[in-house]
Design a protein around this motif. Structure first.
Motif, PDB file in Angstrom:
ATOM      1  N   LEU A 129       0.829  -1.190   0.000  1.00  0.00           N
ATOM      2  CA  LEU A 129       0.000   0.000   0.000  1.00  0.00           C
ATOM      3  C   LEU A 129       0.871   1.251   0.000  1.00  0.00           C
ATOM      4  O   LEU A 129       2.041   1.193   0.417  1.00  0.00           O
ATOM      5  CB  LEU A 129      -0.908   0.000   1.232  1.00  0.00           C
ATOM      6  CG  LEU A 129      -1.962  -1.116   1.273  1.00  0.00           C
ATOM      7  CD1 LEU A 129      -2.546  -1.237   2.676  1.00  0.00           C
ATOM      8  CD2 LEU A 129      -3.056  -0.841   0.255  1.00  0.00           C
TER       9      LEU A 129
ATOM     10  N   TRP B 103      -3.098  -5.730  -4.007  1.00  0.00           N
ATOM     11  CA  TRP B 103      -2.166  -4.798  -3.370  1.00  0.00           C
ATOM     12  C   TRP B 103      -0.949  -5.520  -2.795  1.00  0.00           C
ATOM     13  O   TRP B 103      -0.282  -5.003  -1.908  1.00  0.00           O
ATOM     14  CB  TRP B 103      -2.859  -4.017  -2.259  1.00  0.00           C
ATOM     15  CG  TRP B 103      -3.616  -2.816  -2.732  1.00  0.00           C
ATOM     16  CD1 TRP B 103      -4.960  -2.638  -2.752  1.00  0.00           C
ATOM     17  CD2 TRP B 103      -3.055  -1.608  -3.251  1.00  0.00           C
ATOM     18  NE1 TRP B 103      -5.280  -1.402  -3.259  1.00  0.00           N
ATOM     19  CE2 TRP B 103      -4.125  -0.742  -3.579  1.00  0.00           C
ATOM     20  CE3 TRP B 103      -1.742  -1.164  -3.496  1.00  0.00           C
ATOM     21  CZ2 TRP B 103      -3.936   0.524  -4.111  1.00  0.00           C
ATOM     22  CZ3 TRP B 103      -1.555   0.107  -4.031  1.00  0.00           C
ATOM     23  CH2 TRP B 103      -2.637   0.942  -4.332  1.00  0.00           C
TER      24      TRP B 103
ATOM     25  N   LEU C 135      -7.085  -0.200   0.447  1.00  0.00           N
ATOM     26  CA  LEU C 135      -7.497  -1.599   0.505  1.00  0.00           C
ATOM     27  C   LEU C 135      -9.021  -1.717   0.525  1.00  0.00           C
ATOM     28  O   LEU C 135      -9.605  -2.544  -0.192  1.00  0.00           O
ATOM     29  CB  LEU C 135      -6.893  -2.280   1.728  1.00  0.00           C
ATOM     30  CG  LEU C 135      -7.319  -3.732   1.963  1.00  0.00           C
ATOM     31  CD1 LEU C 135      -6.912  -4.615   0.793  1.00  0.00           C
ATOM     32  CD2 LEU C 135      -6.719  -4.260   3.265  1.00  0.00           C
TER      33      LEU C 135
ATOM     34  N   ARG D 249      -6.285  -5.162 -11.274  1.00  0.00           N
ATOM     35  CA  ARG D 249      -5.112  -4.751 -10.493  1.00  0.00           C
ATOM     36  C   ARG D 249      -4.589  -3.399 -10.988  1.00  0.00           C
ATOM     37  O   ARG D 249      -4.308  -2.498 -10.197  1.00  0.00           O
ATOM     38  CB  ARG D 249      -4.042  -5.820 -10.572  1.00  0.00           C
ATOM     39  CG  ARG D 249      -2.740  -5.507  -9.842  1.00  0.00           C
ATOM     40  CD  ARG D 249      -1.698  -6.566 -10.191  1.00  0.00           C
ATOM     41  NE  ARG D 249      -0.424  -6.297  -9.540  1.00  0.00           N
ATOM     42  CZ  ARG D 249      -0.009  -6.839  -8.402  1.00  0.00           C
ATOM     43  NH1 ARG D 249      -0.801  -7.687  -7.768  1.00  0.00           N
ATOM     44  NH2 ARG D 249       1.166  -6.550  -7.895  1.00  0.00           N
TER      45      ARG D 249
ATOM     46  N   ARG E 185      -4.718   0.110  -8.728  1.00  0.00           N
ATOM     47  CA  ARG E 185      -3.474   0.783  -8.346  1.00  0.00           C
ATOM     48  C   ARG E 185      -3.339   2.155  -8.993  1.00  0.00           C
ATOM     49  O   ARG E 185      -2.569   2.991  -8.505  1.00  0.00           O
ATOM     50  CB  ARG E 185      -2.277  -0.098  -8.686  1.00  0.00           C
ATOM     51  CG  ARG E 185      -2.187  -1.322  -7.796  1.00  0.00           C
ATOM     52  CD  ARG E 185      -0.871  -2.053  -7.974  1.00  0.00           C
ATOM     53  NE  ARG E 185      -0.684  -3.050  -6.929  1.00  0.00           N
ATOM     54  CZ  ARG E 185       0.455  -3.225  -6.275  1.00  0.00           C
ATOM     55  NH1 ARG E 185       1.491  -2.443  -6.530  1.00  0.00           N
ATOM     56  NH2 ARG E 185       0.552  -4.159  -5.352  1.00  0.00           N
TER      57      ARG E 185
END
Length: 453
Positions: free
Chosen positions: A223, A276, A424, A447, A451
């Protein structure tokens, strides 16, 4: 049948499950009796609407707590291992407290919070204080919306959040019908039905095989701003609602997959953590595996530690991943009450998650209901500082889904590993929405999306 047995006069029994962990982690006196358990208390606060007979409620609390076997067992470390010793049964007494207002600005009043905070947060001295409390708060100001508040809390060595629901529903039943008594098996009968030690040993050996591909604690979370650490502490907290999109997405994803909302949320949490981190994330969790409805009088031993495993190999699309996660974890072996550190071991893990069972409204009478207060309503409870202690995960998420249109959560996390939990939590929402509306989206594409947001 189990070889575990009480002594000849039935006054001492082998401890099982949650009490064993409490004894291992807690403070004991010179004679080996558990004095203080560091685990947080299971508790609930209800808002009561409609007419309420306080004397009848007090009688119901006494009747149910007197009948609940596990509340009258005292935990002790002995040369023969952890034992539970019977003491003279004593019911809990309903405490009644009057405050000027129970509600201010749509939330718990400051006066009510000052009364309730020690009820739900302070661990009892088990040598000198009851293992639980039942408290009724009433407003002296006669204003609309000043509902009475009914709070229950118990030491975690005698019951858990799931069992708390059994206790409160039994109290409601005793309130409605004065002759109502909880029916169920006592602790000795529960122990007698456990399988022999050899069966339990084979079950734990299977856990070791299942967990072998997943070294502890699991891939660290990558993270923003996170740093790796070998041990965890719970110096960060969040208590409150999650985005409304999450609840809506859960309902749609559950309808599309045929899974429960809970199964979808557990799978989504595992996948979100994997998005993550560098690798799949097993989830440290709890369940109620070796239990039956008639174990209502036992209550304390019903919780079991487990690890929810990621699918292996991992499916390429979000929809298939969610379904595969549920399938992999539908038939995990029981742990038969072993300590969370005895099974392979199960802890620590990067991520721990638990879904608390819905706290159904208590029907106290034709026009009287007791409804669980929301985390948002109770927000004033958490305005004080909290103590920091060791944790079994970098982040523990407890989800509450009492209503189909909302999901609330309490989080305890290590701010070194999780400086900000919202990336998260937002990823969990993104996974659920993809499972509901874009099941063919690849996890690789999700993903990248997560991100970049």
């Amino acid at each position: 049948m189990s070889s575990d047995a009480p002594n000849r006069d039935g006054t001492s029994l082998p401890a099982y499950g949650m009490p064993v962990r409490a004894l291992a982690n807690g403070e004991v006196d010179d004679a080996g009796y558990l004095r203080r358990n560091p685990s947080e208390l299971p508790w609930n606060v209800f808002r009561v609407s409609g007419p309420l007979d306080v004397e009848r409620l007090a009688a119901a609390v006494e009747q149910v707590t007197l009948a609940t076997d596990v509340l009258h067992l005292r935990l002790r470390a002995t040369e023969d291992g952890p034992r539970l010793e019977r003491r003279e049964p004593a019911p809990l007494k309903l405490e009644t407290v009057d405050v000027p207002r129970t509600v201010t600005g749509g939330r718990l009043s400051a006066e009510a919070a000052a009364v309730l905070a020690p009820v739900v947060f302070d661990k009892p001295d088990l040598l000198h204080e009851p293992a639980g409390r039942a408290v009724l708060l009433r407003a002296t100001q006669e204003e609309e919306g000043q509902d009475p508040l009914l709070a229950f809390s118990f030491d975690h060595s005698v019951l858990d959040g799931w069992a708390l629901g059994l206790i409160t529903r039994a109290v409601a039943g005793a309130y409605r019908a004065g002759g109502h008594t909880p029916r169920g098996r006592g602790f000795a009968a529960f122990l007698a039905d456990l399988p022999e030690e050899a069966v339990r040993a084979r079950s734990l050996a299977r856990w070791q095989d299942l967990l072998a591909p997943y070294p502890l604690p699991g891939p660290p979370l990558d993270l923003p701003g996170s740093t790796s650490t070998e041990t965890f502490q719970d110096d960060g907290h969040y208590d409150g609602p999650l985005p409304g999109r999450l609840a809506a997405g859960l309902t749609e994803a559950a309808a599309r997959t045929g899974l429960s909302r809970a199964a979808v949320l557990l799978a989504a949490t595992s996948l979100a953590a994997g998005l993550w981190s560098d690798g799949p994330q097993p989830l440290l969790s709890l369940r109620h595996g070796h239990a039956r409805p008639e174990d209502v009088l036992v209550i304390g031993p019903l919780v079991e530690p487990c690890v929810l495993l990621p699918p292996n190999p991992e499916p390429a699309t979000v929809g298939d991943w969610i379904t595969a996660h549920a399938r992999v974890n539908e038939d995990l072996p029981p742990t038969y009450g072993r300590s969370i550190r005895e099974v392979a071991p199960l802890a620590p893990r990067t991520l721990g998650v638990n879904i608390l069972p819905p706290a159904r409204p208590l029907v106290l009478g034709p026009k009287t209901r007791a409804t669980t207060a929301t985390r948002d309503f109770l927000a004033p409870l958490w305005r004080g500082e909290r103590t920091v202690g060791p944790a079994t995960a970098a982040i523990w998420l407890n989800y509450f889904m009492d209503r189909p249109d909302s999901v609330e959560a309490t989080l305890a996390y290590d701010t070194r590993a999780v400086p900000d939990p919202w990336p998260l939590l937002d990823a969990v929402t993104a996974v659920v929405e993809a499972a509901a509306h874009e099941p063919d989206l690849t996890t690789a594409a999700l993903r990248t999306r997560v991100r970049a947001s």
